[in-house]
Design an enzyme around this catalytic site. Structure first.
Site, mmCIF file in Angstrom:
data_model
loop_
_atom_site.group_PDB
_atom_site.id
_atom_site.type_symbol
_atom_site.label_atom_id
_atom_site.label_comp_id
_atom_site.label_asym_id
_atom_site.label_seq_id
_atom_site.Cartn_x
_atom_site.Cartn_y
_atom_site.Cartn_z
ATOM 1 N N SER A 134 0.813 -1.205 0.000
ATOM 2 C CA SER A 134 0.000 0.000 0.000
ATOM 3 C C SER A 134 0.852 1.262 0.000
ATOM 4 C CB SER A 134 -0.928 0.002 1.212
ATOM 5 O OG SER A 134 -0.197 -0.110 2.406
ATOM 6 N N CYS A 184 -11.248 0.315 16.986
ATOM 7 C CA CYS A 184 -12.216 -0.776 16.822
ATOM 8 C C CYS A 184 -12.023 -1.429 15.463
ATOM 9 C CB CYS A 184 -13.637 -0.226 16.879
ATOM 10 S SG CYS A 184 -14.019 0.543 18.443
ATOM 11 N N TRP A 202 -9.319 -12.768 10.533
ATOM 12 C CA TRP A 202 -9.864 -11.433 10.772
ATOM 13 C C TRP A 202 -11.358 -11.348 10.457
ATOM 14 C CZ3 TRP A 202 -5.054 -8.214 8.765
ATOM 15 C CH2 TRP A 202 -4.076 -8.243 9.777
ATOM 16 N N HIS A 260 3.960 -11.935 2.881
ATOM 17 C CA HIS A 260 4.389 -10.903 3.825
ATOM 18 C C HIS A 260 3.758 -11.161 5.191
ATOM 19 C CE1 HIS A 260 5.016 -7.132 5.817
ATOM 20 N NE2 HIS A 260 3.716 -6.993 5.954
ATOM 21 N N HIS A 300 5.533 2.380 11.206
ATOM 22 C CA HIS A 300 4.606 2.949 12.189
ATOM 23 C C HIS A 300 5.059 4.324 12.653
ATOM 24 C CE1 HIS A 300 4.134 -1.472 12.554
ATOM 25 N NE2 HIS A 300 2.868 -1.127 12.461
ATOM 26 N N CYS A 325 6.407 -2.883 6.463
ATOM 27 C CA CYS A 325 5.002 -3.186 6.151
ATOM 28 C C CYS A 325 4.510 -2.152 5.139
ATOM 29 C CB CYS A 325 4.177 -3.146 7.452
ATOM 30 S SG CYS A 325 2.504 -3.814 7.267
HETATM 31 N N1 GLN Z 1 -0.216 -5.405 1.462
HETATM 32 C C1 GLN Z 1 -0.649 -4.834 2.689
HETATM 33 C C2 GLN Z 1 -0.259 -3.376 2.758
HETATM 34 O O1 GLN Z 1 0.752 -3.021 2.293
HETATM 35 C C3 GLN Z 1 -0.094 -5.546 3.887
HETATM 36 C C4 GLN Z 1 -0.619 -5.007 5.181
HETATM 37 C C5 GLN Z 1 -0.271 -5.844 6.395
HETATM 38 O O2 GLN Z 1 0.560 -6.697 6.344
HETATM 39 N N2 GLN Z 1 -0.884 -5.580 7.499
HETATM 40 O O3 GLN Z 1 -0.948 -2.556 3.290
HETATM 41 ZN ZN ZN Z 2 2.588 -5.981 7.342
#
Ligand code: GLN
Ligand code: ZN
Length: 764
Positions: free
Chosen positions: A443, A526, A571, A651, A704, A736
């Site tokens: 993303s 949430c 999830w 991933h 993050h 990520c």
């Molecule tokens: N492909 C997703 C992203 O890049 C992976 C997100 C994740 O691992 N939580 O947002």
């Molecule tokens: Zn991730």
């Protein structure tokens, strides 16, 4: 008469009122008084919803987290916040969320910044608690203000209150000794504070206290078993009756221990545990003890089969008389509040569901049936049976084609044509990547414009063509940025996706979506898990158009992006009428079709995210192998139907692989990208020791954080990686996806990352 009681009620509010009040307070837009008064309103409203329940939980309401509440009750504040001058609630939020030195809570100048408490998953749920911190010197000191205030409030509203606290052994077990000392050494210091608390509650006229001890459903060594005996023998003298509450699983070999704790009552989970286990427990239970059985799932959203429960419970009531209590399996914290808020759910699907309020209705009904006989509630029981019967036979649930496909699953489905060593050169020849190839996790920033376009589209105010054009423009922007950055394997950026699970759920047959089915994940955060209700199929391709468009814009390889079956499953709210493994296989077959369609469309690199694979691990290690077996097999079915030259990525964004590394290797992805930047590459040790055979992209910066990583730092991290993994199997990528970041952060960070990769190549 059978006592009916509840273990906990969701506190976030049917319309997420608490979330919005917290966030507004944190932004300084509303007062502390306004927040506290909303808290009181919610408690009153929730107690009102629990009318008619014999014993109602008090103290389960929390402004952030019940474990953090317990830490404050026990006076176990981390050293770094002990000298705070301001309001106690603000200090509580300082531990929960951390505070920068430039913070605006009015105390940063005198009290400084503090790091947030660590957060981790509450057993096998998706709820996260703030981990209690210990050292050998930890002192405890009772602060009963919060609990007594809520108790007084409850009494003034004529609530038959049963205070709820986290039990001493579980509290120690789920905390962390910061200095490596033995947490159990603290038990002797901790118990007097618990005793003092229990006696204070007794003085307030409390009869029963619910002491949550879910740790009792895990594997306990003799030290922890001993701790249980010690703790409850010492608390025996307290003047209240203790109901030790266990949940999330069966007691199994802890049955004897639990049955013989010197307490007045024991709650067990007969939904996520087993009825068999409960039957055996009854044989062990001393004749004076109350047995509370959890018969309504506190973890799922399906209506309970009330007649089936009665068939089981009536003989128990006969046998145990007043000693039998019934309840939900665990706190209702893990389910949404009120099904009646839903306006858009299909009426039939809605008739199969129960959220917290409806679950309490079920509990009252069961209580009434036990007290007055089933005839007294025959109409309601008949309606319950009819709804369940409709679900059992509905063609929204059962799809013969899917079941036939499932019966055809053979071992070869999960098997690549050749081994990695044969595939790798073919992929290299096709993709022509340099050493240390660079990529991202999928993303790119979900900008305000993207979110606006999506909400307009969903509300019907934007036509599909216009929405598609807007998303394509975003995809083009991402592609151009990546080319300018000189990344090697590009992604389309996921602009069109609201969420990595919901996006797929919405396009798969067999899913439903609620509007207000929110469940607290942590603090004000949430999640709204999609509802997996039927056999899963894929009516048409879900991602191919977007990826193909992205590929058409560039000559560099474009990575197709999918969410894997295990993550989609973990999830979602899942079916209770078939094993999770079967639902997972169905998802696997559906996503496999997408993988093959992508391949046919000329996409040579396909990433299948399994961010939640680890989360699904059972509480007991003895059950891990079974889970990992079907989870890995599902991934393999999804991924491994492709040709040798197609490169499969996966991933996972976490940093614990030691104990599952063999299963990770078994997935046989050509490349795995993982979160590593915060562990200083040490997590690669697990891969090195195992001699992990395929390629790895250890994340080189923490997405993050808004901090921009320096080129030098990335080079250093990759050099550490290269000490552990052969360089021709290393990739360079962030930890990520970048959806929560701004472009202004993404561009410099990736610039440094690509420059670092080039430096590394030159040094070879
Ligand atoms: N492909 C997703 C992203 O890049 C992976 C997100 C994740 O691992 N939580 O947002
Ligand atoms: Zn991730």
């Amino acid at each position: 008469m059978t006592t009916i009681h509840n273990l906990g009620f969701p506190r976030i509010g049917a319309q997420r009122e608490l979330k919005f009040a917290l966030e507004s307070y944190w932004k300084g837009e509303s007062s502390r008084e306004a927040l506290k008064s909303l808290g009181a309103d919610l408690r009153a409203r929730h107690w009102e919803s629990q009318k008619g329940i014999d014993l109602v939980p008090v103290g389960d309401f929390s402004f952030y987290d019940q474990v953090l509440d317990m830490s404050f009750t026990l006076g176990n504040l981390p050293e770094r916040v002990q000298h705070f001058h301001g309001d106690a609630l603000d200090n509580y939020f300082r531990v929960a969320r951390g505070r920068s030195a430039q913070g605006t809570d009015g105390h940063s100048h005198c009290c400084g910044g503090v790091a947030a408490g660590e957060m981790t998953k509450w057993f096998d749920t998706n709820y996260h608690y703030i981990v209690p911190e210990f050292t050998a010197d930890t002192q405890f000191q009772l602060d009963d203000t919060r609990l007594l205030a809520q108790l007084a409030e409850a009494k003034s509203q004529n609530v038959n209150a049963k205070p709820v606290i986290v039990g001493p052994v579980t509290y120690l077990a789920i905390g962390k000794a910061k200095d490596g000392s033995n947490k159990l050494d603290l038990l002797q210091k901790l118990l007097p504070v618990y005793a003092q608390l229990l006696n204070t509650l007794a003085e307030q006229g409390v009869e029963w206290v619910q002491v949550d001890e879910p740790w009792l459903v895990t594997e306990l060594d003799s030290e922890w078993q001993h701790a249980y005996n010690l703790a409850y023998h010492q608390l025996k003298a307290c003047r209240v009756k203790l109901l030790v509450a266990t949940y999330f699983g069966a007691l199994l070999d802890n049955k004897h221990l639990a049955a013989n704790l010197p307490v007045a009552g024991l709650h067990v989970d007969a939904v996520n545990g087993s009825r068999d286990d409960v039957q055996q427990l009854i044989g062990l239970l001393p004749g004076s003890k109350v047995l509370s059985v959890g018969v309504i799932s506190g973890r799922n959203i399906w209506k309970t089969d009330l007649s089936d429960v009665l068939d089981w419970v009536e003989p128990l009531a006969e046998r145990l008389g007043e000693r039998l209590w019934i309840a939900p399996s665990c706190s209702l914290l893990h389910v949404p509040v009120d099904l009646n808020s839903e306006q858009k759910l299909d009426a039939q699907v809605q008739s199969w569901l129960a959220f917290a309020i409806q679950k309490l209705d079920e509990l009252r009904l069961l209580g009434q049936a036990l007290a007055q006989g089933r005839e007294a509630v025959s109409v309601q029981l008949a309606a319950n049976s009819a709804a369940l019967q409709a679900r059992r036979t509905s063609d929204r649930v059962h799809n013969p084609e899917v079941q036939a496909a499932l019966a055809q699953i053979i071992a070869q489905l999960g098997q690549r044509q050749s081994s990695y060593s044969v595939r790798a050169p073919q992929q290299a020849a096709l993709l022509k990547l340099p050493l240390f190839p660079t990529t991202t996790i999928g993303s790119f920033p979900q900008t305000a414009e993207i979110r606006h376009a999506r909400s307009q589209f969903k509300a019907g105010r934007l036509a599909y063509a216009a929405y598609q054009a807007a998303m394509r423009a975003e995809i083009e922007r991402s592609v151009r940025e990546q080319e300018a950055l000189d990344l090697d394997v590009l992604v389309h950026g996921e602009a069109e996706r609201n969420d990595m699970v919901e996006y797929f759920g919405e396009q798969l047959q067999g899913y439903a979506f609620s509007q207000f089915g929110w469940v607290q994940s942590y603090g004000s955060r949430c999640v709204k898990p999609p509802i997996l209700l039927g056999d899963i199929s894929r009516p048409k391709a879900m991602t191919v158009e977007w990826i193909q468009y992205a590929q058409s814009l560039t000559s560099r390889p474009m990575k197709g992006m999918l969410t894997g079956p295990v993550t989609i499953l973990n999830w979602s709210f899942v079916r209770d009428d078939q094993p999770r493994s079967v639902s997972c296989q169905q998802l696997a077959l559906a996503i496999r079709q997408e993988v093959l369609d992508l391949e046919r469309a000329g996409v040579h690199v396909i990433q299948i995210d399994e961010a939640a694979l680890r989360e699904g691990l059972p509480l007991r290690k003895s059950q891990w192998a079974e889970y990992l077996n079907w989870a890995v097999e599902s991934f393999r079915i999804t991924a491994n139907g492709v040709q040798d030259r197609t490169q499969i990525h996966t991933h996972m964004c976490y940093s614990e692989f030691n104990d599952i590394i063999a299963s990770i290797a078994d997935m046989d992805a050509d490349v795995i990208t993982i979160e590593t930047s915060r562990s200083d590459m040490e997590l690669l040790d697990a891969f090195e020791h195992f001699q992990y055979p395929n390629e790895i992209g250890p994340g080189v910066y923490d997405i993050h954080s808004p901090n921009i990583p320096s080129q030098e730092h990335i080079v250093q991290l990759m050099q550490k990686a290269a000490e552990r993994i052969p360089v021709d199997r290393l990739w360079v990528n962030p930890d990520c996806g970048l959806k929560t970041r701004q472009w202004a952060e993404v561009v410099p960070a990736l610039t440094h990352m690509v420059a670092a990769a080039k430096t590394l190549r030159q040094s070879m």
